[in-house]
Scaffold this active site. Structure first.
Site, mmCIF file in Angstrom:
data_model
loop_
_atom_site.group_PDB
_atom_site.id
_atom_site.type_symbol
_atom_site.label_atom_id
_atom_site.label_comp_id
_atom_site.label_asym_id
_atom_site.label_seq_id
_atom_site.Cartn_x
_atom_site.Cartn_y
_atom_site.Cartn_z
ATOM 1 C CB THR A 1 -0.897 0.033 1.258
ATOM 2 O OG1 THR A 1 -1.663 -1.160 1.294
ATOM 3 C CG2 THR A 1 -1.834 1.240 1.228
ATOM 4 C CE LYS B 1 -4.848 -1.110 1.896
ATOM 5 N NZ LYS B 1 -5.049 -2.391 2.490
ATOM 6 C CE LYS C 1 2.071 1.701 4.876
ATOM 7 N NZ LYS C 1 1.547 1.033 3.735
#
Ligand code: NAP
Length: 300
Positions: free
Chosen positions: A99, A174, A242
């Site tokens: 990701t 995502k 993150k």
């Protein structure tokens, strides 16, 4: 495609690579910390010494590392994937399951295309449990013909496999997914806190709400862990922090307000400050325990 490479054998990469082996693919692997390759070597994978060596041995390389600079390093760094390629062969495909930033993904794909290497961004959702079961939701960006070539490889780990658009679209999807996960984790903790404070049986509460309109993957899979006091990852708080930075960057670019996301990010940061960064995202329950002065699980 029969010869597949795998770079990054962490919580997600290891079970996904193992599933590829079980499905009969010839697997070549590399992990920065070499010991983590041992289990796959025993299962029949070939272990090599660098991403470049992986790329030399295979038709497609899957990447599953932590963050944007890490993907950049395994592709473009010293002994990276690109070092395997003279630019004359058009055979290699790169499938990135990490990701990372959508805009960096587009840049990486452009740089790879100059060396005639095609790239798909294929981030996943469904956690370590989905990876172990080969039942992940995989959202894929990139050229449709390349996607079709990779479909048999991707299907091994997919419960849901969807081509969502051009390169970077997988990462954008995502990012949307992470908004859902982050904000929902607060709702899960708050619902369980109310139930606990009022003396409800948490397992009965989770069972019945999980079957109704309030149900979710997190409620069914992580709710019981919160109730049992198990905060091991899964998906780590450091990683969702993150991801929320990636979401924020994208939202900023479109001038979007995201008050729910901002609040969730502040809560996860508070959890990280309590030393919970390497625990699962459901360890957010510990922040609520502090705030409310209650315990979700009986003390051991
Ligand atoms: P993890 O267990 O921490 O594994 C990270 C892997 O990346 C390790 O193999 C690590 O190598 C490798 N790595 C990190 N930086 C590297 C670098 N600079 N060069 C080479 N290798 C590097 O993390 P994970 O949970 O598997 O997550 C992997 C990716 O999947 C992340 O992008 C994460 O956001 C995403 N993801 C995770 C989940 C989940 O539930 N865990 C769900 C969906 C998506 P070492 O072994 O040497 O540290």
């Amino acid at each position: 495609m029969q010869r597949i490479g795998y770079i990054g054998l962490g919580i997600m990469g290891r079970p996904m690579a193992r599933n590829l082996l079980k499905a009969g693919f010839q697997l070549t692997v590399w992990n920065r910390t070499a010991e983590k390759s041992a289990e796959l070597a025993e299962a029949g994978a070939t272990v090599v010494e660098s991403p470049a060596e992986v790329a030399r041995a295979v038709e497609a390389v899957c990447i599953n590392v932590t963050d944007t600079p890490d993907v950049e390093q395994v592709i473009f760094g010293r002994r990276g994937i690109l070092e395997s390629n003279s630019g004359e062969s058009a055979d290699l495909l790169v499938i990135d399951h990490s990701t990372i930033s959508p805009s960096a993904t587009r840049q990486f794909a452009e740089r790879l295309a100059e060396r005639r290497i095609a790239m798909l961004d294929a981030p996943v959702s469904g956690g370590d449990i989905g990876a172990q079961r080969g039942q992940l939701s995989i959202m894929v960006g990139g050229d449709e013909a390349v996607f079709e070539r990779c479909r048999p490889t991707l299907e091994v780990n997919a419960g849901q496999l969807t081509h969502v658009g051009p390169i970077g679209s997988g990462q954008l999807t995502k990012a949307a997914n992470q908004v859902l996960c982050a904000v929902h984790m607060m709702a899960l903790c708050e619902a369980m806190m109310l139930a606990r404070a009022q003396g409800l049986d948490l397992s009965a509460m989770l069972q019945v709400t999980g079957a109704g309109a309030g149900g979710s993957w997190a409620l069914s899979n992580l709710g019981p862990k919160i109730a049992a006091g198990d905060i091991e990852p899964g998906f780590m708080i450091d990683l969702i922090l993150k991801d929320l930075e990636i979401v924020r960057d994208e939202a900023r670019q479109c001038g979007l307000p995201m008050p729910g996301l901002d609040l969730a990010a502040a809560m996860f940061r508070a959890a990280a400050k309590q030393g919970l960064g390497r625990k699962g995202t459901h360890a957010l329950c510990r922040v609520y325990e502090e705030l409310a002065g209650i315990r979700f699980a009986p003390s051991p």
